[in-house]
Structure formats: structure tokens, C-alpha cells
Design a protein around this motif. Structure first.
Motif, short mmCIF file in Angstrom:
data_model
loop_
_atom_site.label_atom_id
_atom_site.label_comp_id
_atom_site.label_asym_id
_atom_site.label_seq_id
_atom_site.Cartn_x
_atom_site.Cartn_y
_atom_site.Cartn_z
N ALA A 99 0.81 -1.23 0.00
CA ALA A 99 0.00 0.00 0.00
C ALA A 99 0.84 1.27 0.00
O ALA A 99 0.31 2.37 0.23
CB ALA A 99 -0.97 0.02 1.18
N CYS A 100 2.14 1.14 -0.23
CA CYS A 100 3.02 2.31 -0.32
C CYS A 100 3.42 2.53 -1.78
O CYS A 100 3.98 1.63 -2.42
CB CYS A 100 4.26 2.09 0.53
SG CYS A 100 5.51 3.41 0.40
N LYS A 101 3.12 3.71 -2.29
CA LYS A 101 3.53 4.06 -3.65
C LYS A 101 4.81 4.88 -3.59
O LYS A 101 4.93 5.78 -2.75
CB LYS A 101 2.43 4.83 -4.37
CG LYS A 101 1.20 4.00 -4.69
CD LYS A 101 0.19 4.79 -5.51
CE LYS A 101 -1.00 3.91 -5.88
NZ LYS A 101 -2.00 4.66 -6.70
N PHE A 102 5.75 4.57 -4.44
CA PHE A 102 7.01 5.30 -4.45
C PHE A 102 7.62 5.25 -5.85
O PHE A 102 7.22 4.45 -6.69
CB PHE A 102 8.00 4.69 -3.43
CG PHE A 102 8.33 3.24 -3.67
CD1 PHE A 102 9.46 2.86 -4.39
CD2 PHE A 102 7.51 2.23 -3.15
CE1 PHE A 102 9.76 1.53 -4.61
CE2 PHE A 102 7.82 0.89 -3.36
CZ PHE A 102 8.95 0.54 -4.10
N TYR A 103 8.56 6.15 -6.06
CA TYR A 103 9.27 6.20 -7.33
C TYR A 103 10.68 5.62 -7.15
O TYR A 103 11.22 5.58 -6.05
CB TYR A 103 9.39 7.65 -7.82
CG TYR A 103 8.08 8.30 -8.15
CD1 TYR A 103 7.49 8.14 -9.41
CD2 TYR A 103 7.41 9.10 -7.21
CE1 TYR A 103 6.28 8.74 -9.71
CE2 TYR A 103 6.21 9.70 -7.51
CZ TYR A 103 5.64 9.51 -8.76
OH TYR A 103 4.44 10.10 -9.06
N VAL A 104 11.25 5.19 -8.26
CA VAL A 104 12.64 4.78 -8.29
C VAL A 104 13.33 5.52 -9.43
O VAL A 104 12.87 5.45 -10.58
CB VAL A 104 12.80 3.26 -8.48
CG1 VAL A 104 14.28 2.90 -8.64
CG2 VAL A 104 12.19 2.49 -7.31
N ALA A 105 14.38 6.27 -9.10
CA ALA A 105 15.22 6.90 -10.12
C ALA A 105 16.31 5.88 -10.48
O ALA A 105 17.22 5.63 -9.68
CB ALA A 105 15.84 8.19 -9.59
N HIS A 106 16.19 5.28 -11.67
CA HIS A 106 17.03 4.15 -12.04
C HIS A 106 18.37 4.60 -12.61
O HIS A 106 18.58 4.60 -13.83
CB HIS A 106 16.28 3.28 -13.06
CG HIS A 106 15.27 2.37 -12.45
ND1 HIS A 106 15.60 1.18 -11.87
CD2 HIS A 106 13.92 2.51 -12.32
CE1 HIS A 106 14.50 0.59 -11.42
NE2 HIS A 106 13.46 1.37 -11.68
N LEU A 107 19.33 4.92 -11.71
CA LEU A 107 20.68 5.19 -12.18
C LEU A 107 21.30 3.93 -12.76
O LEU A 107 22.23 4.01 -13.57
CB LEU A 107 21.56 5.70 -11.02
CG LEU A 107 21.04 6.87 -10.19
CD1 LEU A 107 22.14 7.37 -9.27
CD2 LEU A 107 20.48 7.97 -11.03
N ASP A 108 20.76 2.78 -12.36
CA ASP A 108 21.26 1.52 -12.90
C ASP A 108 20.95 1.37 -14.39
O ASP A 108 21.48 0.48 -15.05
CB ASP A 108 20.66 0.33 -12.14
CG ASP A 108 19.14 0.31 -12.17
OD1 ASP A 108 18.54 1.38 -11.95
OD2 ASP A 108 18.56 -0.76 -12.41
N ALA A 109 20.10 2.25 -14.93
CA ALA A 109 19.70 2.17 -16.34
C ALA A 109 20.34 3.27 -17.19
O ALA A 109 19.88 3.53 -18.30
CB ALA A 109 18.18 2.24 -16.45
N VAL A 110 21.39 3.91 -16.67
CA VAL A 110 22.06 4.97 -17.44
C VAL A 110 22.52 4.44 -18.78
O VAL A 110 22.49 5.13 -19.80
CB VAL A 110 23.25 5.54 -16.64
CG1 VAL A 110 24.13 6.41 -17.51
CG2 VAL A 110 22.75 6.34 -15.45
N ASN A 111 22.96 3.19 -18.80
CA ASN A 111 23.43 2.54 -20.02
C ASN A 111 23.02 1.08 -19.95
O ASN A 111 22.83 0.54 -18.86
CB ASN A 111 24.96 2.68 -20.15
CG ASN A 111 25.53 1.95 -21.36
OD1 ASN A 111 25.90 0.79 -21.23
ND2 ASN A 111 25.58 2.60 -22.49
#
Length: 282
Positions: free
Chosen positions: A23-35
Motif C-alpha cells: 500500500a506504499c507508492k514510491f518512485y525509483v530513479a534508475h541510475l542503474d539504467a544509465v546505459n
């Protein structure tokens, strides 16, 4: 990845995805997807060290056998002559290279080993690092983890991206080892945002006791990376259910702090990577 490709990758918009768990909504900034292959905060830290070098120059750096930093550095082996000094971990089997060391060798990186005492000296003594660099006629000497003042260049760029992509006041959650990324994000994130730092090391290993413009949330300092509690393993399983891949060393613990937060606005996990260098027996 060439130096040109790295610079281009770091100018692109960050991949940000929304997730929901318990029930917790959150974002993920995917630095793992830079390349596609290379990613994480280590690439942002590296770019500042490379501003004054030329293609073909020699770079010297340091790291452990499972180092995310050395993994990221291997991405530039086509552009530079790279020499690394490695400390073997106490869990290493004799004559068995880690995934990171295999990658370094396959990429043409020159690998050398330091005894624990000499490695600690290389970690803390700049004059000693410089002496090792002179052996190889190095144009650039990068401390362990990319943890130098030069890292601010790329981390300021990262903070600018987060400021632009998150308009509403947001609570960012970041796992910290030595704390270099935390230090410079705290300095350059907009005042409307909040930075929560979750150290994954013991207090003596963190680079600061407190941090301006950020709050430190000690989770459960451990003596060995990736040694998880049953609750952590369950959290990882829940992450897999929502197709969120997190490493066992850093990001899983920052997510735990995020889940426990009472912040009423948007919450975002800064995914620093770490998956690529991880092996099963850490």
C-alpha cells in the motif's frame, strides 16, 4: 563504452518508474539504467575525474574484488589504459577471480594486488597513491570508489536532473557506503527536497557523522556486506514480485527506510546500481 558515449549517456533524462508495495507508492530513479550494460552512481562519480585527460592516457585506481567502481571503470577500457590495484576479500577462494576481476581482465585492464596493510595505505594516503601512479606514468589517479572532490562534478549533474524531474517536494532515499554521493547530493539538491541517507557500513566507516541538508537513518550496520536478516530476504522477494531488482548490499536497505517513512509527499529511491558486480557468494 567510449568517453564520448559516457558523456552522452549522462546528459539523458533519468529513467523514473513508479512502484507500489504494501500500500506504499514510491518512485525509483534508475541510475542503474544509465546505459544498457554500465550504470549506477559510479559513472556520475567518474566523469569529473576525466575532464582533464585525453584518450589513450593511463588511469590508475583502486578497489576490492567486488567493487562497483572498478566494474564501472572497466567500461572505459577502450578509451584509456587502465591499471587497478585490488585487495582480495577474506572470503576469496584461492586462484578464483571474482566476476569483476574477470571482467577487468577481459577488458584489457592491468590488474595488480595489494596486501591488506598496503591497500589501507592506498585508501588513506594520497602520497602513496601518487607514488603508485608514477610507476605507470598515470595522467589520472582515482581513489577507491571515485571518492574524491572531483566526484562533485558528476554528482552535481545528477542533483540537477533530480531537481528538474521532480517538481513537487520529494523525499529521496539513498544508501551510503563512504558517503561521497550523499555528501554532494545533499549539497546540490534543491531546498524543496529532502534527502534521507541510509548507511550500510559501521559508523567508523562512514565519511561523516552528520550531513547538512540531509538526515541519516542508521538501519542496521553490519560487519559484512550482503548479510541479510530474514525480513530483508522477504523484502527482496516482494521486490521481485513487482519486478524491481535491488542488490543485497545497498539499495535494499534504503528501500526499507523509505517504506518506514511518514513523509506525506512523493518518495523516491535513488537506485545506485550494484547489481552488475554482485555475485552469489558475497
Amino acid at each position: 563504452m567510449s568517453l564520448i558515449h559516457l558523456r552522452e549517456a549522462l546528459t539523458k533524462k533519468l529513467l523514473v518508474r513508479e512502484y507500489s508495495m504494501d500500500a506504499c507508492k514510491f518512485y525509483v530513479a534508475h541510475l542503474d539504467a544509465v546505459n544498457h550494460q554500465w550504470g549506477g552512481n559510479k559513472l556520475f562519480k567518474l566523469i569529473g575525474f576525466l575532464e582533464e585527460v585525453s584518450i589513450g592516457d593511463t588511469l590508475v585506481s583502486f578497489g576490492g574484488e567486488h567493487s562497483n567502481h572498478l566494474y564501472a571503470l572497466a567500461a572505459l577500457a577502450d578509451s584509456f589504459r587502465i591499471v587497478v590495484y585490488i585487495r582480495r576479500s577474506y572470503t576469496t577462494q584461492s586462484n578464483v577471480d571474482s566476476r569483476v576481476v574477470r571482467l577487468l581482465r577481459e577488458s584489457g585492464v592491468s590488474c595488480h594486488y595489494l596486501a591488506s596493510k598496503d591497500y589501507q595505505r592506498a585508501r588513506n594516503d594520497e602520497a602513496y597513491r601518487q607514488s603508485l601512479g608514477r610507476i605507470h606514468n598515470a595522467s589520472c589517479i582515482i581513489p577507491e570508489g571515485g571518492n574524491g572532490a572531483e566526484a562533485e562534478f558528476g554528482l552535481r549533474l545528477l542533483a540537477t536532473k533530480l531537481n528538474h524531474q521532480f517538481v513537487a517536494p520529494t523525499e529521496f532515499h539513498l544508501a551510503a557506503g563512504t558517503g561521497t554521493t550523499a555528501r554532494y547530493l545533499a549539497k546540490h539538491l534543491n531546498d524543496r527536497h529532502r534527502l534521507m541517507v541510509t548507511p550500510v557500513v559501521t559508523p567508523s566507516q562512514l565519511g561523516f557523522d552528520e550531513l547538512d541538508n540531509a538526515e541519516i537513518a542508521w538501519y542496521q550496520p553490519r560487519k559484512r556486506f550482503a548479510k541479510l536478516r530474514a525480513a530483508d530476504e522477504l523484502r527482496l522477494a516482494h521486490c521481485a514480485d513487482i519486478k524491481l531488482s535491488l542488490d543485497r548490499v545497498y539499495n535494499i536497505h534504503a528501500l526499507e527506510t523509505l517504506m518506514a517513512s511518514n513523509f506525506r509527499g512523493p518518495k523516491c529511491l535513488v537506485h545506485t546500481g550494484g547489481m552488475r558486480s554482485q555475485i552469489a557468494n558475497l
